[in-house]
Design an enzyme around this catalytic site. Structure first.
Site, mmCIF file in Angstrom:
data_model
loop_
_atom_site.group_PDB
_atom_site.id
_atom_site.type_symbol
_atom_site.label_atom_id
_atom_site.label_comp_id
_atom_site.label_asym_id
_atom_site.label_seq_id
_atom_site.Cartn_x
_atom_site.Cartn_y
_atom_site.Cartn_z
ATOM 1 C CB SER A 139 -0.675 0.179 1.411
ATOM 2 O OG SER A 139 -1.342 1.148 1.303
ATOM 3 C CE1 TYR A 152 -3.828 -2.096 5.885
ATOM 4 C CE2 TYR A 152 -3.383 -0.081 4.872
ATOM 5 C CZ TYR A 152 -3.078 -0.961 4.945
ATOM 6 O OH TYR A 152 -3.612 -1.234 3.138
#
Length: 254
Positions: A139, A152
């Site tokens: 990501s 995250y």
């Protein structure tokens, strides 16, 4: 040798889109997911196009992963590809307000689950050799910090470095490793992150023309099918509407 692909988290989002894209091209598929009903429906649908083997399991469960992979049918024994897609984000609160259980779940899924799938399937990928590939779903959160990203983003930074380190260890095997790093993408991922808050989900994507799971699937299909002597180390994708914010500055009010 036939093209066989193993996809984790195949019942929604990027995983499902990849399953559909590779099935169209005739790849044999091993699909995993926690939701049995969804997985069964998807496998039944795609089995009209190609050979499909479904595994109902959670990548966080090391013992279940070991057993399922050890008992793969012989026709799916040698893999050309692994897509480590299973992953999630939970919550957007700042670190001091976060639930430690959410942090554990993100680490167990995004880091340990990816580790388990990779290590357990490496012998099968090496058995295929030249042209085989591991696609890890990273990501932009692994590259750029933003409020509420904390654990995250850290898990995706792990994915980035793990992918690079794997490349070193796999030199000479013919197995390639790529880290795909999407930005704003519209999928069930965000609904999970927002704990099912549909209004917040809708507001996140309103007017933004976000990336769609099919866009990521098409990108991954291209990466997996580049000539065998080419490795795409990392590939960062963002919608045109998304760019970088400025640095945050706290100013003295005195």
């Amino acid at each position: 040798m036939s093209n066989t692909l193993f996809i984790t988290g195949a019942t929604s989002g990027f995983g499902e889109a990849c399953a559909r894209r590779f099935a169209e091209a005739g790849w044999k598929l091993v699909l995993t997911g926690r939701r049995e009903e969804r997985l069964n429906v998807l496998c039944a649908e795609l089995s009209k196009q190609t050979e499909v083997h479904g595994l109902v399991l959670d990548v966080r469960d090391r013992q279940a992963m070991e057993q399922a992979i050890a008992n793969l049918p012989s026709s799916f024994a040698t893999l050309r590809g692994l897509i480590n897609n299973a992953g999630l984000a939970l919550g957007v609160d700042p670190a001091p307000k976060c639930d430690l259980d959410d942090w554990d779940t993100m680490v167990d899924t995004n880091v340990k689950g990816l580790m388990y799938a990779t290590r357990l399937l490496l012998p099968r990928l090496i058995g295929h050799g030249r042209g085989a590939g591991i696609i890890n779903l990273g990501s932009i959160a692994g590259n750029y910090p933003y409020p509420g990203s904390h654990v995250y983003g850290a898990t995706k930074a792990f994915v980035k470095q793990f992918s690079l380190n794997l490349r070193c260890d796999l030199q000479g095997t013919g197995v390639r490793v790529s880290n795909i790093e999407p930005g704003l993408c519209e999928s069930e991922f965000s609904l999970v992150r927002f704990a099912g808050d549909q209004e917040r989900y809708n507001a996140t994507y309103a007017g933004a023309e976000p990336i769609q799971p099919q866009d990521i699937a098409e990108t991954i299909f291209w990466v997996m099918n580049t000539p065998a002597h080419i490795n795409i180390n990392s590939l960062e994708l963002m919608p045109v509407s998304q760019t970088w914010a400025g640095f945050a500055i706290e100013r003295n009010k005195a």
